[in-house]
Design a protein around this motif. Sequence first.
Motif, PDB file in Angstrom:
ATOM      1  N   SER A  10     -12.846  -6.656   1.622  1.00  0.00           N
ATOM      2  CA  SER A  10     -12.199  -6.515   0.435  1.00  0.00           C
ATOM      3  C   SER A  10     -12.613  -5.680  -0.333  1.00  0.00           C
ATOM      4  O   SER A  10     -13.788  -5.859  -0.934  1.00  0.00           O
ATOM      5  CB  SER A  10     -11.799  -7.923  -0.152  1.00  0.00           C
ATOM      6  OG  SER A  10     -11.031  -7.749  -1.287  1.00  0.00           O
ATOM      7  N   GLU A  23      -7.739  -5.242   1.702  1.00  0.00           N
ATOM      8  CA  GLU A  23      -8.237  -6.255   2.404  1.00  0.00           C
ATOM      9  C   GLU A  23      -7.791  -6.001   3.935  1.00  0.00           C
ATOM     10  O   GLU A  23      -6.674  -5.805   4.088  1.00  0.00           O
ATOM     11  CB  GLU A  23      -7.538  -7.445   1.958  1.00  0.00           C
ATOM     12  CG  GLU A  23      -7.754  -7.764   0.441  1.00  0.00           C
ATOM     13  CD  GLU A  23      -6.880  -8.932  -0.013  1.00  0.00           C
ATOM     14  OE1 GLU A  23      -6.396  -9.620   0.865  1.00  0.00           O
ATOM     15  OE2 GLU A  23      -7.150  -9.208  -1.245  1.00  0.00           O
ATOM     16  N   GLN A  31      -0.665  -8.265  11.173  1.00  0.00           N
ATOM     17  CA  GLN A  31       0.158  -8.494  10.043  1.00  0.00           C
ATOM     18  C   GLN A  31      -0.142  -7.420   8.795  1.00  0.00           C
ATOM     19  O   GLN A  31      -1.315  -7.335   8.912  1.00  0.00           O
ATOM     20  CB  GLN A  31       0.009  -9.993   9.686  1.00  0.00           C
ATOM     21  CG  GLN A  31       0.430 -11.015  10.624  1.00  0.00           C
ATOM     22  CD  GLN A  31       1.819 -11.027  10.976  1.00  0.00           C
ATOM     23  OE1 GLN A  31       2.583 -10.753  10.075  1.00  0.00           O
ATOM     24  NE2 GLN A  31       2.276 -11.021  12.187  1.00  0.00           N
ATOM     25  N   SER A  32       0.624  -6.921   8.302  1.00  0.00           N
ATOM     26  CA  SER A  32       0.307  -5.932   7.280  1.00  0.00           C
ATOM     27  C   SER A  32       1.336  -6.067   6.171  1.00  0.00           C
ATOM     28  O   SER A  32       2.525  -6.451   6.249  1.00  0.00           O
ATOM     29  CB  SER A  32       0.377  -4.532   7.576  1.00  0.00           C
ATOM     30  OG  SER A  32       1.814  -4.159   8.337  1.00  0.00           O
ATOM     31  N   HIS A  33       0.712  -5.801   4.820  1.00  0.00           N
ATOM     32  CA  HIS A  33       1.440  -5.485   3.586  1.00  0.00           C
ATOM     33  C   HIS A  33       1.121  -4.370   2.841  1.00  0.00           C
ATOM     34  O   HIS A  33       0.116  -4.243   2.526  1.00  0.00           O
ATOM     35  CB  HIS A  33       1.398  -6.738   2.844  1.00  0.00           C
ATOM     36  CG  HIS A  33       1.760  -8.163   3.443  1.00  0.00           C
ATOM     37  ND1 HIS A  33       3.099  -8.489   3.493  1.00  0.00           N
ATOM     38  CD2 HIS A  33       0.970  -8.895   4.092  1.00  0.00           C
ATOM     39  CE1 HIS A  33       2.911  -9.675   4.148  1.00  0.00           C
ATOM     40  NE2 HIS A  33       1.662 -10.022   4.376  1.00  0.00           N
ATOM     41  N   ILE A  34       1.743  -3.163   3.025  1.00  0.00           N
ATOM     42  CA  ILE A  34       1.494  -2.005   2.706  1.00  0.00           C
ATOM     43  C   ILE A  34       2.151  -1.233   1.733  1.00  0.00           C
ATOM     44  O   ILE A  34       3.517  -1.365   1.680  1.00  0.00           O
ATOM     45  CB  ILE A  34       1.035  -0.916   3.941  1.00  0.00           C
ATOM     46  CG1 ILE A  34       0.725  -1.658   5.234  1.00  0.00           C
ATOM     47  CG2 ILE A  34       0.451   0.169   3.808  1.00  0.00           C
ATOM     48  CD1 ILE A  34      -0.695  -1.680   5.169  1.00  0.00           C
ATOM     49  N   THR A  46       1.179   0.753   8.607  1.00  0.00           N
ATOM     50  CA  THR A  46       1.861  -0.291   9.529  1.00  0.00           C
ATOM     51  C   THR A  46       1.643  -0.349  10.972  1.00  0.00           C
ATOM     52  O   THR A  46       1.453  -1.355  11.575  1.00  0.00           O
ATOM     53  CB  THR A  46       3.145  -0.439   9.068  1.00  0.00           C
ATOM     54  OG1 THR A  46       3.504  -0.579   7.317  1.00  0.00           O
ATOM     55  CG2 THR A  46       3.935  -1.487   9.774  1.00  0.00           C
ATOM     56  N   ASP A  55      -5.224  -7.317  10.669  1.00  0.00           N
ATOM     57  CA  ASP A  55      -4.503  -7.744   9.285  1.00  0.00           C
ATOM     58  C   ASP A  55      -4.942  -6.832   8.227  1.00  0.00           C
ATOM     59  O   ASP A  55      -5.893  -6.614   7.992  1.00  0.00           O
ATOM     60  CB  ASP A  55      -4.637  -9.055   9.060  1.00  0.00           C
ATOM     61  CG  ASP A  55      -4.233 -10.145   9.945  1.00  0.00           C
ATOM     62  OD1 ASP A  55      -3.336  -9.739  11.095  1.00  0.00           O
ATOM     63  OD2 ASP A  55      -4.428 -11.284   9.913  1.00  0.00           O
ATOM     64  N   THR A  57      -3.876  -5.423   4.191  1.00  0.00           N
ATOM     65  CA  THR A  57      -3.068  -5.416   2.898  1.00  0.00           C
ATOM     66  C   THR A  57      -3.581  -4.240   2.007  1.00  0.00           C
ATOM     67  O   THR A  57      -4.852  -3.964   1.875  1.00  0.00           O
ATOM     68  CB  THR A  57      -3.189  -6.502   2.107  1.00  0.00           C
ATOM     69  OG1 THR A  57      -2.788  -7.744   2.908  1.00  0.00           O
ATOM     70  CG2 THR A  57      -2.514  -6.635   0.809  1.00  0.00           C
ATOM     71  N   ARG A  59      -2.622  -1.820  -1.494  1.00  0.00           N
ATOM     72  CA  ARG A  59      -1.778  -1.609  -2.748  1.00  0.00           C
ATOM     73  C   ARG A  59      -2.576  -0.511  -3.442  1.00  0.00           C
ATOM     74  O   ARG A  59      -3.854  -0.552  -3.795  1.00  0.00           O
ATOM     75  CB  ARG A  59      -2.027  -2.782  -3.766  1.00  0.00           C
ATOM     76  CG  ARG A  59      -1.200  -4.128  -3.056  1.00  0.00           C
ATOM     77  CD  ARG A  59      -1.524  -5.301  -4.123  1.00  0.00           C
ATOM     78  NE  ARG A  59      -2.622  -5.685  -3.884  1.00  0.00           N
ATOM     79  CZ  ARG A  59      -3.325  -6.686  -3.399  1.00  0.00           C
ATOM     80  NH1 ARG A  59      -2.747  -6.966  -2.260  1.00  0.00           N
ATOM     81  NH2 ARG A  59      -4.614  -7.144  -3.474  1.00  0.00           N
TER      82      ARG A  59
END
Length: 203
Positions: A10, A23, A31-34, A46, A55, A57, A59
């Motif tokens: 992180s 992270e 899994q991803s949050h981009i 992604t 995985d 993330t 921001r």
Amino acid sequence: MTAPTHRTASLRRATSESTVELELDLDGTGQSHIDTTVPFFDHLLTAFAKHSLTDLTVRASGDTDIDAHHTVEDVSIVLGQAIREALGDKAGISRYGDALVPLDEALAQAVVDISGRPYLVHSGEPAGFEYHLIGGHFTGSLVRHTFEALAFNAGLTVHVTVLGGRDPHHIAEAEYKAFARAFRQAKALDPLVVGVPSTKGAL
């Protein structure tokens, strides 16, 4: 039975040009949050997460009113640093990976060595690709630049070759998917490997 330990990192990086929070878990499921505020780069990251089973993330925000370059570069730097941190001493890894990935008419090959020696060989993109605005905001030249930043900061030797392609979107995405698949193999833990897979004893 002891639960497997996940290789994670992180990191946060802030400059006058961008702020990046990232992270990752190298032993995830993809899994991803981009959200980098650069839509096509979000798309590529992604794809990287999905096909490398990492995985991820992210921001990020930056001076995209000037250009996407700073934000894309800084995210790539942090991603590389996070990969390096998460890999730790690299004990038990396969080390090498290669992949050949098509996307319709485009075809890309990637080879990854988690060597500790940053090096990039990148070739085959058609003439003019570097000037094309993909999605109206992501310059084709940034594809190579992201691989440079990743390889340098993660300590990877990376060869990416475009073997064919016409559509810039397809070419860029095939490159990223090929890199992801090769990295997935290289980072994988191999039960037959004892210690660090190097005659030097360190990577």
